[in-house]
Design a protein around this motif. Structure first.
Motif, PDB file in Angstrom:
ATOM      1  N   THR A   8       0.835  -1.206   0.000  1.00 39.14           N
ATOM      2  CA  THR A   8       0.000   0.000   0.000  1.00 39.14           C
ATOM      3  C   THR A   8       0.867   1.252   0.000  1.00 39.14           C
ATOM      4  OG1 THR A   8      -1.749  -1.179   1.180  1.00 39.14           O
ATOM      5  CG2 THR A   8      -1.840   1.213   1.248  1.00 39.14           C
ATOM      6  N   ILE A   9       1.924   1.266   0.817  1.00 37.69           N
ATOM      7  CA  ILE A   9       2.841   2.413   0.854  1.00 37.69           C
ATOM      8  C   ILE A   9       3.531   2.581  -0.487  1.00 37.69           C
ATOM      9  CG2 ILE A   9       5.009   3.231   1.871  1.00 37.69           C
ATOM     10  CD1 ILE A   9       4.016   1.958   4.539  1.00 37.69           C
ATOM     11  N   GLU A  10       3.981   1.478  -1.065  1.00 38.62           N
ATOM     12  CA  GLU A  10       4.643   1.524  -2.368  1.00 38.62           C
ATOM     13  C   GLU A  10       3.697   2.061  -3.440  1.00 38.62           C
ATOM     14  OE1 GLU A  10       6.876  -1.585  -5.365  1.00 38.62           O
ATOM     15  OE2 GLU A  10       6.888  -2.004  -3.210  1.00 38.62           O
ATOM     16  N   LEU A  11       2.456   1.633  -3.419  1.00 36.69           N
ATOM     17  CA  LEU A  11       1.460   2.099  -4.385  1.00 36.69           C
ATOM     18  C   LEU A  11       1.217   3.596  -4.228  1.00 36.69           C
ATOM     19  CD1 LEU A  11      -0.599   1.482  -6.595  1.00 36.69           C
ATOM     20  CD2 LEU A  11      -2.238   0.896  -4.800  1.00 36.69           C
ATOM     21  N   LYS A  12       1.107   4.083  -2.999  1.00 35.42           N
ATOM     22  CA  LYS A  12       0.906   5.517  -2.762  1.00 35.42           C
ATOM     23  C   LYS A  12       2.101   6.325  -3.261  1.00 35.42           C
ATOM     24  CE  LYS A  12      -2.387   5.245   0.990  1.00 35.42           C
ATOM     25  NZ  LYS A  12      -2.710   5.527   2.381  1.00 35.42           N
ATOM     26  N   ASN A  13       3.308   5.821  -3.041  1.00 30.76           N
ATOM     27  CA  ASN A  13       4.506   6.503  -3.520  1.00 30.76           C
ATOM     28  C   ASN A  13       4.518   6.575  -5.044  1.00 30.76           C
ATOM     29  OD1 ASN A  13       5.475   7.007  -0.956  1.00 30.76           O
ATOM     30  ND2 ASN A  13       6.746   5.163  -0.889  1.00 30.76           N
ATOM     31  N   LEU A  14       4.096   5.470  -5.678  1.00 31.03           N
ATOM     32  CA  LEU A  14       4.031   5.463  -7.142  1.00 31.03           C
ATOM     33  C   LEU A  14       2.984   6.453  -7.649  1.00 31.03           C
ATOM     34  CD1 LEU A  14       4.363   1.653  -7.926  1.00 31.03           C
ATOM     35  CD2 LEU A  14       5.989   3.459  -8.516  1.00 31.03           C
ATOM     36  N   GLN A  15       1.855   6.525  -6.961  1.00 43.01           N
ATOM     37  CA  GLN A  15       0.802   7.459  -7.359  1.00 43.01           C
ATOM     38  C   GLN A  15       1.281   8.905  -7.229  1.00 43.01           C
ATOM     39  OE1 GLN A  15      -2.375   6.175  -4.768  1.00 43.01           O
ATOM     40  NE2 GLN A  15      -3.316   4.904  -6.356  1.00 43.01           N
ATOM     41  N   LEU A  68       4.602  13.733 -11.348  1.00 43.79           N
ATOM     42  CA  LEU A  68       5.910  14.346 -11.564  1.00 43.79           C
ATOM     43  C   LEU A  68       6.536  13.814 -12.852  1.00 43.79           C
ATOM     44  CD1 LEU A  68       7.362  14.196  -7.935  1.00 43.79           C
ATOM     45  CD2 LEU A  68       6.413  16.186  -9.114  1.00 43.79           C
ATOM     46  N   GLU A  69       6.369  12.541 -13.122  1.00 43.37           N
ATOM     47  CA  GLU A  69       6.904  11.942 -14.344  1.00 43.37           C
ATOM     48  C   GLU A  69       6.206  12.507 -15.566  1.00 43.37           C
ATOM     49  OE1 GLU A  69       9.498   9.852 -14.655  1.00 43.37           O
ATOM     50  OE2 GLU A  69       9.805  10.044 -12.495  1.00 43.37           O
ATOM     51  N   VAL A  70       4.886  12.734 -15.439  1.00 42.50           N
ATOM     52  CA  VAL A  70       4.123  13.277 -16.572  1.00 42.50           C
ATOM     53  C   VAL A  70       4.583  14.711 -16.857  1.00 42.50           C
ATOM     54  CG1 VAL A  70       1.792  13.974 -17.286  1.00 42.50           C
ATOM     55  CG2 VAL A  70       2.150  11.781 -16.155  1.00 42.50           C
TER      56      VAL A  70
END
Length: 129
Positions: free
Chosen positions: A112-119, A124-126
């Motif tokens: 869940t933490i990893e998913l939030k970090n990716l979100q 920023l990547e866009v």
């Protein structure tokens, strides 16, 4: 109960407050079961009648000698040892399941933490593109 209680039957109480207060006590029925709509019975040494749904008939062996008593005690000790082993195995299985559930919960939290970090990093990547 499938068969009606009769005068002289031996019973124990279960799944009620009185059962906790009289744990392990064996009661003798004063008379036959009565009242078809709410079956009850009078018990020796108990004030008033008692609901049959909270009683379990038991077979109490006739003790005729000290040897019979000794043998019955040994039999009950063996049953207790077997029951304790089963309970111990159940407790061990439960502890293993609890440990597995805790590990799975921790893994889910990490994901869940990893998913939030990716979100968070996705916008920023866009912007960089």
């Amino acid at each position: 109960m499938s068969q009606k209680l009769k005068k002289g039957d031996m019973v124990v109480m279960h799944t009620c407050l009185e059962a906790k207060l009289n744990e392990g006590r064996v009661w003798k029925c004063k008379g036959d079961e009565f009242n078809p709509s709410a079956p009850a019975v009078f018990l020796e040494g108990f004030s008033g009648h008692f609901a049959v749904e909270f009683l379990q008939k038991v077979d109490v062996p006739v003790i005729e000698s000290e040897m019979d008593l000794y043998n019955e005690i040994q039999r009950l000790k063996q049953e207790l040892r077997i029951s304790n082993k089963k309970n111990e195995q159940f407790l061990n299985d439960w502890k293993k399941a609890e440990t597995q559930a805790n590990r799975a919960t921790e893994q889910l939290a990490d994901v869940t933490i990893e998913l939030k970090n990716l979100q968070r990093s996705l916008p920023l990547e866009v912007e960089r593109l």
